[in-house]
Design a protein around this motif. Sequence first.
Motif, PDB file in Angstrom:
ATOM      1  N   MET A   1       0.844  -1.200   0.000  1.00  0.00           N
ATOM      2  CA  MET A   1       0.000   0.000   0.000  1.00  0.00           C
ATOM      3  C   MET A   1       0.882   1.254   0.000  1.00  0.00           C
ATOM      4  O   MET A   1       1.820   1.354   0.787  1.00  0.00           O
ATOM      5  CB  MET A   1      -0.881  -0.023   1.270  1.00  0.00           C
ATOM      6  N   GLY A   2       0.577   2.210  -0.900  1.00  0.00           N
ATOM      7  CA  GLY A   2       1.374   3.438  -0.997  1.00  0.00           C
ATOM      8  C   GLY A   2       1.078   4.400   0.150  1.00  0.00           C
ATOM      9  O   GLY A   2       0.132   4.191   0.921  1.00  0.00           O
ATOM     10  N   PHE A   3       1.868   5.457   0.241  1.00  0.00           N
ATOM     11  CA  PHE A   3       1.719   6.428   1.336  1.00  0.00           C
ATOM     12  C   PHE A   3       0.317   7.054   1.337  1.00  0.00           C
ATOM     13  O   PHE A   3      -0.319   7.166   2.387  1.00  0.00           O
ATOM     14  CB  PHE A   3       2.797   7.521   1.220  1.00  0.00           C
ATOM     15  N   ILE A   4      -0.160   7.449   0.144  1.00  0.00           N
ATOM     16  CA  ILE A   4      -1.474   8.127   0.068  1.00  0.00           C
ATOM     17  C   ILE A   4      -2.575   7.207   0.599  1.00  0.00           C
ATOM     18  O   ILE A   4      -3.399   7.607   1.416  1.00  0.00           O
ATOM     19  CB  ILE A   4      -1.801   8.542  -1.397  1.00  0.00           C
ATOM     20  N   GLU A   5      -2.541   5.932   0.138  1.00  0.00           N
ATOM     21  CA  GLU A   5      -3.562   4.973   0.596  1.00  0.00           C
ATOM     22  C   GLU A   5      -3.474   4.775   2.113  1.00  0.00           C
ATOM     23  O   GLU A   5      -4.480   4.744   2.799  1.00  0.00           O
ATOM     24  CB  GLU A   5      -3.390   3.603  -0.092  1.00  0.00           C
ATOM     25  N   LYS A   6      -2.234   4.664   2.602  1.00  0.00           N
ATOM     26  CA  LYS A   6      -2.021   4.462   4.043  1.00  0.00           C
ATOM     27  C   LYS A   6      -2.567   5.667   4.824  1.00  0.00           C
ATOM     28  O   LYS A   6      -3.217   5.533   5.863  1.00  0.00           O
ATOM     29  CB  LYS A   6      -0.509   4.321   4.311  1.00  0.00           C
ATOM     30  N   PHE A   7      -2.315   6.847   4.282  1.00  0.00           N
ATOM     31  CA  PHE A   7      -2.767   8.091   4.908  1.00  0.00           C
ATOM     32  C   PHE A   7      -4.305   8.141   4.933  1.00  0.00           C
ATOM     33  O   PHE A   7      -4.922   8.353   5.980  1.00  0.00           O
ATOM     34  CB  PHE A   7      -2.218   9.298   4.132  1.00  0.00           C
ATOM     35  N   VAL A   8      -4.897   7.915   3.758  1.00  0.00           N
ATOM     36  CA  VAL A   8      -6.358   8.018   3.642  1.00  0.00           C
ATOM     37  C   VAL A   8      -7.036   7.012   4.571  1.00  0.00           C
ATOM     38  O   VAL A   8      -7.995   7.339   5.261  1.00  0.00           O
ATOM     39  CB  VAL A   8      -6.791   7.815   2.160  1.00  0.00           C
ATOM     40  N   LYS A   9      -6.499   5.797   4.632  1.00  0.00           N
ATOM     41  CA  LYS A   9      -7.097   4.743   5.477  1.00  0.00           C
ATOM     42  C   LYS A   9      -7.131   5.142   6.950  1.00  0.00           C
ATOM     43  O   LYS A   9      -8.028   4.767   7.689  1.00  0.00           O
ATOM     44  CB  LYS A   9      -6.308   3.436   5.319  1.00  0.00           C
ATOM     45  N   GLN A  10      -6.142   5.931   7.379  1.00  0.00           N
ATOM     46  CA  GLN A  10      -6.072   6.356   8.786  1.00  0.00           C
ATOM     47  C   GLN A  10      -7.198   7.324   9.155  1.00  0.00           C
ATOM     48  O   GLN A  10      -7.545   7.460  10.327  1.00  0.00           O
ATOM     49  CB  GLN A  10      -4.725   7.044   9.048  1.00  0.00           C
ATOM     50  N   CYS A  11      -7.754   8.020   8.150  1.00  0.00           N
ATOM     51  CA  CYS A  11      -8.700   9.109   8.452  1.00  0.00           C
ATOM     52  C   CYS A  11      -9.950   8.627   9.175  1.00  0.00           C
ATOM     53  O   CYS A  11     -10.612   9.377   9.876  1.00  0.00           O
ATOM     54  CB  CYS A  11      -9.102   9.835   7.168  1.00  0.00           C
ATOM     55  N   ARG A  12     -10.291   7.345   9.011  1.00  0.00           N
ATOM     56  CA  ARG A  12     -11.497   6.803   9.644  1.00  0.00           C
ATOM     57  C   ARG A  12     -11.383   6.764  11.166  1.00  0.00           C
ATOM     58  O   ARG A  12     -12.324   7.082  11.881  1.00  0.00           O
ATOM     59  CB  ARG A  12     -11.734   5.383   9.104  1.00  0.00           C
ATOM     60  N   LYS A  13     -10.227   6.365  11.650  1.00  0.00           N
ATOM     61  CA  LYS A  13      -9.988   6.305  13.095  1.00  0.00           C
ATOM     62  C   LYS A  13      -8.473   6.354  13.316  1.00  0.00           C
ATOM     63  O   LYS A  13      -7.824   5.312  13.516  1.00  0.00           O
ATOM     64  CB  LYS A  13     -10.585   5.020  13.692  1.00  0.00           C
ATOM     65  N   PRO A  14      -7.881   7.558  13.256  1.00  0.00           N
ATOM     66  CA  PRO A  14      -6.429   7.641  13.329  1.00  0.00           C
ATOM     67  C   PRO A  14      -5.911   7.031  14.627  1.00  0.00           C
ATOM     68  O   PRO A  14      -6.399   7.357  15.708  1.00  0.00           O
ATOM     69  CB  PRO A  14      -6.141   9.151  13.282  1.00  0.00           C
ATOM     70  N   SER A  15      -4.923   6.148  14.509  1.00  0.00           N
ATOM     71  CA  SER A  15      -4.385   5.551  15.728  1.00  0.00           C
ATOM     72  C   SER A  15      -2.928   5.151  15.544  1.00  0.00           C
ATOM     73  O   SER A  15      -2.446   5.007  14.412  1.00  0.00           O
ATOM     74  CB  SER A  15      -5.217   4.340  16.159  1.00  0.00           C
ATOM     75  N   GLY A  16      -2.252   5.025  16.685  1.00  0.00           N
ATOM     76  CA  GLY A  16      -0.845   4.674  16.661  1.00  0.00           C
ATOM     77  C   GLY A  16       0.018   5.859  16.250  1.00  0.00           C
ATOM     78  O   GLY A  16      -0.468   6.993  16.099  1.00  0.00           O
ATOM     79  N   PHE A  17       1.281   5.580  16.034  1.00  0.00           N
ATOM     80  CA  PHE A  17       2.247   6.630  15.707  1.00  0.00           C
ATOM     81  C   PHE A  17       1.858   7.328  14.400  1.00  0.00           C
ATOM     82  O   PHE A  17       1.804   8.564  14.322  1.00  0.00           O
ATOM     83  CB  PHE A  17       3.648   5.998  15.600  1.00  0.00           C
ATOM     84  N   PHE A  18       1.535   6.524  13.378  1.00  0.00           N
ATOM     85  CA  PHE A  18       1.186   7.114  12.075  1.00  0.00           C
ATOM     86  C   PHE A  18      -0.131   7.886  12.166  1.00  0.00           C
ATOM     87  O   PHE A  18      -0.296   8.954  11.568  1.00  0.00           O
ATOM     88  CB  PHE A  18       1.118   6.020  11.000  1.00  0.00           C
ATOM     89  N   GLY A  19      -1.053   7.367  12.995  1.00  0.00           N
ATOM     90  CA  GLY A  19      -2.337   8.057  13.183  1.00  0.00           C
ATOM     91  C   GLY A  19      -2.145   9.440  13.780  1.00  0.00           C
ATOM     92  O   GLY A  19      -2.812  10.398  13.381  1.00  0.00           O
ATOM     93  N   LYS A  20      -1.225   9.552  14.739  1.00  0.00           N
ATOM     94  CA  LYS A  20      -0.970  10.864  15.350  1.00  0.00           C
ATOM     95  C   LYS A  20      -0.384  11.830  14.317  1.00  0.00           C
ATOM     96  O   LYS A  20      -0.736  13.012  14.289  1.00  0.00           O
ATOM     97  CB  LYS A  20      -0.017  10.725  16.535  1.00  0.00           C
ATOM     98  N   PHE A  21       0.479  11.290  13.471  1.00  0.00           N
ATOM     99  CA  PHE A  21       1.056  12.092  12.386  1.00  0.00           C
ATOM    100  C   PHE A  21      -0.071  12.574  11.455  1.00  0.00           C
ATOM    101  O   PHE A  21      -0.132  13.747  11.074  1.00  0.00           O
ATOM    102  CB  PHE A  21       2.085  11.236  11.641  1.00  0.00           C
TER     103      PHE A  21
END
Length: 210
Positions: free
Chosen positions: A1-21
């Motif tokens: 999964m690319g960065f954009i997809e990873k980013f967009v997927k987090q928007c539903r319920k941001p969590s963890g280190f990447f979610g905080k970012f």
Amino acid sequence: MGFIEKFVKQCRKPSGFFGKFVGKLMNFGHRGIRDWGISHVTISPQANILDIGCGGGKTVQKLAMLTPNGKVYGIDYSEDMVKLSKKVNRKLILKCLVEIQNGNVSSLPFDDNVFDLVTAFESYYFWPNLIDNLKEIKRVLKPTGILLIANEVYKHEKFEKRNSKWAQLLDMRIHTPDEYRNFLAEAGYMLIEIDEKAERNWITAVAKNK
Ligand SMILES: C[S@@+](CC[C@H](N)C(=O)[O-])C[C@H]1O[C@@H](n2cnc3c(N)ncnc32)[C@H](O)[C@@H]1O
């Protein structure tokens, strides 16, 4: 999964280190929709406001600046967004101008008839049962209270390709302006006003409780 997809997927319920970012990036990236959305309502300095799906907490902070004699509450069902929001609003929390809580739109941790304004920025797409959730918001709004929904995505043929990709990735709900009108009316809201910034695919819905 690319960065954009990873980013967009987090928007539903941001969590963890990447979610905080992602939460921090949304605080920055959503300033346009935040300012445009807020421009659709008149906010008194005494207002009691709830921001649902407060994410990284910048909207709460902005609303608190407009309500020096009121109070702004933020809720989010992501523990990590609650932590980030509390950090961003630390000084306002100490002054009792802001309170951030973990909570879900489906069962708001507030009494009936307490808020002058409830806002939801980029959040309603993910709510579990839209009509029931809108009724739950009505419960906590004062009879004179107002709901403001502001989103950077709505159903429009010009953005169909991008939006359907995001909707699939995120399992998110995207509606046309008429559908906004219909679901708000079905939940019992009055004087529903929809505004669009069509070139950017932005939408706001403002509706009165009674
Ligand atoms: C795309 S982010 C937007 C965050 C923030 N409002 C902004 O504009 O930057 C969506 C937020 O809504 C929250 N959210 C989604 N569904 C929720 C629910 N059922 N109850 C409470 N929060 C929810 C997510 O955890 C996330 O922080």
